[in-house]
Design a protein around this motif. Structure first.
Motif, mmCIF file in Angstrom:
data_model
loop_
_atom_site.group_PDB
_atom_site.id
_atom_site.type_symbol
_atom_site.label_atom_id
_atom_site.label_comp_id
_atom_site.label_asym_id
_atom_site.label_seq_id
_atom_site.Cartn_x
_atom_site.Cartn_y
_atom_site.Cartn_z
ATOM 1 N N ALA A 75 -2.343 1.112 -9.247
ATOM 2 C CA ALA A 75 -1.962 2.508 -9.049
ATOM 3 C C ALA A 75 -3.102 3.267 -8.369
ATOM 4 N N LEU A 76 -4.339 2.950 -8.775
ATOM 5 C CA LEU A 76 -5.504 3.564 -8.140
ATOM 6 C C LEU A 76 -5.547 3.222 -6.654
ATOM 7 N N ILE A 77 -5.367 1.945 -6.338
ATOM 8 C CA ILE A 77 -5.386 1.527 -4.946
ATOM 9 C C ILE A 77 -4.234 2.183 -4.213
ATOM 10 N N ASP A 99 3.375 1.078 -5.549
ATOM 11 C CA ASP A 99 3.263 2.457 -5.060
ATOM 12 C C ASP A 99 3.406 2.561 -3.545
ATOM 13 N N GLY A 100 4.352 1.816 -2.989
ATOM 14 C CA GLY A 100 4.642 1.932 -1.568
ATOM 15 C C GLY A 100 3.733 1.142 -0.657
ATOM 16 N N GLY A 101 2.801 0.373 -1.185
ATOM 17 C CA GLY A 101 1.900 -0.419 -0.356
ATOM 18 C C GLY A 101 1.911 -1.877 -0.753
ATOM 19 N N ARG A 102 1.585 -2.730 0.191
ATOM 20 C CA ARG A 102 1.581 -4.170 -0.043
ATOM 21 C C ARG A 102 0.161 -4.607 -0.395
ATOM 22 N N VAL A 103 0.036 -5.374 -1.493
ATOM 23 C CA VAL A 103 -1.264 -5.878 -1.916
ATOM 24 C C VAL A 103 -1.216 -7.391 -2.051
#
Length: 195
Positions: free
Chosen positions: A14-16, A152-156
């Motif tokens: 979530a932080l990222i 949160d909408g981003g790929r990790v």
């Protein structure tokens, strides 16, 4: 006990995720070759698993590891590199029922990595497993699990490295933005000792 790593990973993701907005600004700046980087030493399993992190990874305690968990022998820290949008989570837990294993116990390592895979499948949206590796570093058996997913909408991308020796297990989670796969891989190799 592995749930401590999972909870922390979700918080860190979530932080990222909150940093994705800053990513566009960072991408617009020219990258310069880094100078020689000072490092900090991370030691696990009584010195059997040791690796170096650059000093720009800021060490913080893990809120999930409370007094009760510490009394049960659980330890851990998270290292956040905000400019790189990368998190490294390190945890150590006692083996269940006071079991004692060798430094390369196949059954124990397979169980730990299977548990990590199951937890990560339920934590990421659009989960994808990229692979598993079995490694040995100075006699210590390691398992490496590489996955990716959305948060949160981003790929990790996430790499989990596990080991066990004596009465304890160790887990290292490296979580990065998917676009930074090359730097992610360099850090993972530093942890595993792979060439």
């Amino acid at each position: 006990m592995r749930r401590f790593s999972l909870k922390t990973a979700v918080v860190c993701l979530a932080l990222i995720g909150g940093l994705f907005a800053e990513d566009a600004l960072a991408a617009s700046k020219a990258k310069h070759p880094p100078a020689k980087v000072a490092t900090q030493r991370v030691s696990m399993l009584g010195g059997k698993l040791v690796f170096a992190l650059p000093k720009d990874y800021v060490k913080s305690p893990m809120p999930e590891i409370d007094d009760k968990a510490r009394a049960a022998g659980v330890t851990g820290s998270l290292y956040l590199n905000k400019p790189a949008h990368r998190v490294v989570i390190v945890t150590e837990t006692p083996l269940p029922s006071g079991a004692k294993v060798s430094a390369n116990d196949k059954k124990t390592l397979d169980t730990i990595i299977a548990d990590a895979l199951a937890q990560q499948k339920s934590s990421y949206q659009n989960f994808k497993k990229h692979g598993e590796k079995k490694l040995v570093r100075k006699g210590l058996g390691l398992r490496q699990l590489d996955v990716s997913g959305d948060v949160d909408g981003g790929r990790v991308i996430s790499t989990t490295i596990t080991a066990a020796s004596g009465t304890r297990t160790a887990m290292v989670n490296v979580i990065s933005l998917e676009k930074d796969a090359k730097d992610h891989g360099v850090l993972v190799k530093a942890v595993t000792g792979a060439k």
